[in-house]
Write a protein that holds these residues in place. Structure first.
Motif, PDB file in Angstrom:
ATOM      1  N   SER A  45      93.084  10.855  57.857  1.00  0.00           N
ATOM      2  CA  SER A  45      92.865  11.401  59.203  1.00  0.00           C
ATOM      3  C   SER A  45      91.807  12.507  59.161  1.00  0.00           C
ATOM      4  O   SER A  45      90.954  12.603  60.050  1.00  0.00           O
ATOM      5  CB  SER A  45      94.185  11.918  59.774  1.00  0.00           C
ATOM      6  OG  SER A  45      95.142  10.860  59.803  1.00  0.00           O
ATOM      7  N   LYS A  59      95.081  13.663  64.285  1.00  0.00           N
ATOM      8  CA  LYS A  59      96.105  14.610  63.826  1.00  0.00           C
ATOM      9  C   LYS A  59      96.257  14.537  62.298  1.00  0.00           C
ATOM     10  O   LYS A  59      96.388  13.453  61.738  1.00  0.00           O
ATOM     11  CB  LYS A  59      97.435  14.275  64.510  1.00  0.00           C
ATOM     12  CG  LYS A  59      98.453  15.356  64.413  1.00  0.00           C
ATOM     13  CD  LYS A  59      99.611  15.098  65.381  1.00  0.00           C
ATOM     14  CE  LYS A  59     100.799  15.966  65.042  1.00  0.00           C
ATOM     15  NZ  LYS A  59     101.555  15.510  63.887  1.00  0.00           N
ATOM     16  N   THR A  67     100.750  10.397  59.750  1.00  0.00           N
ATOM     17  CA  THR A  67     100.360   9.314  60.655  1.00  0.00           C
ATOM     18  C   THR A  67     101.390   8.190  60.534  1.00  0.00           C
ATOM     19  O   THR A  67     101.587   7.639  59.458  1.00  0.00           O
ATOM     20  CB  THR A  67      98.940   8.800  60.291  1.00  0.00           C
ATOM     21  OG1 THR A  67      98.059   9.918  60.226  1.00  0.00           O
ATOM     22  CG2 THR A  67      98.437   7.797  61.296  1.00  0.00           C
ATOM     23  N   ASP A  83      93.036   4.360  62.203  1.00  0.00           N
ATOM     24  CA  ASP A  83      93.697   5.244  61.238  1.00  0.00           C
ATOM     25  C   ASP A  83      95.066   4.644  60.942  1.00  0.00           C
ATOM     26  O   ASP A  83      95.890   4.468  61.841  1.00  0.00           O
ATOM     27  CB  ASP A  83      93.851   6.635  61.873  1.00  0.00           C
ATOM     28  CG  ASP A  83      94.360   7.680  60.890  1.00  0.00           C
ATOM     29  OD1 ASP A  83      94.258   7.457  59.668  1.00  0.00           O
ATOM     30  OD2 ASP A  83      94.846   8.735  61.357  1.00  0.00           O
TER      31      ASP A  83
HETATM   32 MG   LIG Z   1      97.014  10.497  58.614  1.00  0.00          MG
END
Ligand SMILES: [Mg+2]
Ligand SMILES: Nc1nc2c(ncn2[C@@H]2O[C@H](COP(=O)(O)OP(=O)(O)OP(=O)(O)O)[C@@H](O)[C@H]2O)c(=O)[nH]1
Length: 201
Positions: A45, A59, A67, A83
């Motif tokens: 990320s 985030k 995530t 992501d």
């Molecule tokens: Mg992540």
């Protein structure tokens, strides 16, 4: 492409599109797709924020397992960057790990992917789980490139030595691109690589 050309590539109109819990809910955008895969906490990320030049858009967390969904970002309405949740997060419950693996697996199997960025911590990768992913991608005929993250953690000879070891461990063909989201290292090169793979080929 030289460094000056590489540093001119910018994607000003990146925006978060959607989070998806199940590969079946994936929207049909018609955009070429790039997935960002790798161990939990490897820096997926963070690398996307660096790539987009937008701190905080994606985030991140110092705790692994941040995530948990497939997060879709549209770049200039020309490319979709996904992501993925990280794999190998030992402290997640077995059922949660299985759910993540089937989410990632379901996505990779069904997506029309142009490229997978396989992120490897320059200090630790590739691990067995990374090698499993790489073998799977090779068998599925999905193009992938290795990206070494957190390159700021090593310097000089140590960094070169690790990159060579990582290259050898992955069969000697592809040398990981060293990057640091923290220091902005290798980000221009990564943008240039994506530009080349997706649009100039
Ligand atoms: Mg992540
Ligand atoms: N030193 C250094 N730390 C980094 C770098 N990139 C990420 N980190 C740190 O690594 C931790 C994990 O970063 P994330 O980007 O959230 O990692 P992730 O791979 O998305 O993790 P999951 O979502 O849990 O799979 C955070 O504390 C980041 O600040 C880097 O280039 N250098």
């Amino acid at each position: 492409m030289n460094d000056t050309t590489a540093s001119r590539i910018h994607w000003p109109n990146t925006h978060f599109l959607q989070s998806v819990a199940n590969a079946r809910e994936f929207p049909d955008t018609g955009l070429p797709q790039v997935a960002v895969a790798g161990h939990s906490n490897v820096g997926k990320s963070s690398l996307m924020n660096a790539l987009f030049g937008r701190n905080g858009l994606v985030k991140t967390s110092k705790n692994p397992g941040c995530t948990r969904l497939l997060n879709l970002f549209a770049v200039d309405d020309r490319m979709l960057v996904v992501d993925l949740p990280g794999y190998g997060y030992a402290r997640a419950s077995k059922s949660e790990q299985n759910r993540w693996i089937s989410m990632i697996d379901g996505y990779l199997t069904g997506a029309d992917l142009k490229l997978v960025l396989v992120l490897l911590d320059i200090r630790h990768g590739p691990k067995d789980s990374d090698m499993q992913l790489i073998e799977w991608l090779n068998e599925a005929g999905i193009r992938w490139v290795p990206v070494a993250t957190k390159a700021d953690k090593l310097s000089g000879n140590g960094r070169s030595r690790r990159l060579k070891e990582m290259t050898d461990a992955m069969g000697g063909l592809l040398k990981p691109l060293p990057t640091s989201s923290a220091k902005g290292l290798g980000i221009d090169n990564l943008r240039a690589l994506l530009q080349q793979e997706l649009f100039d080929a």
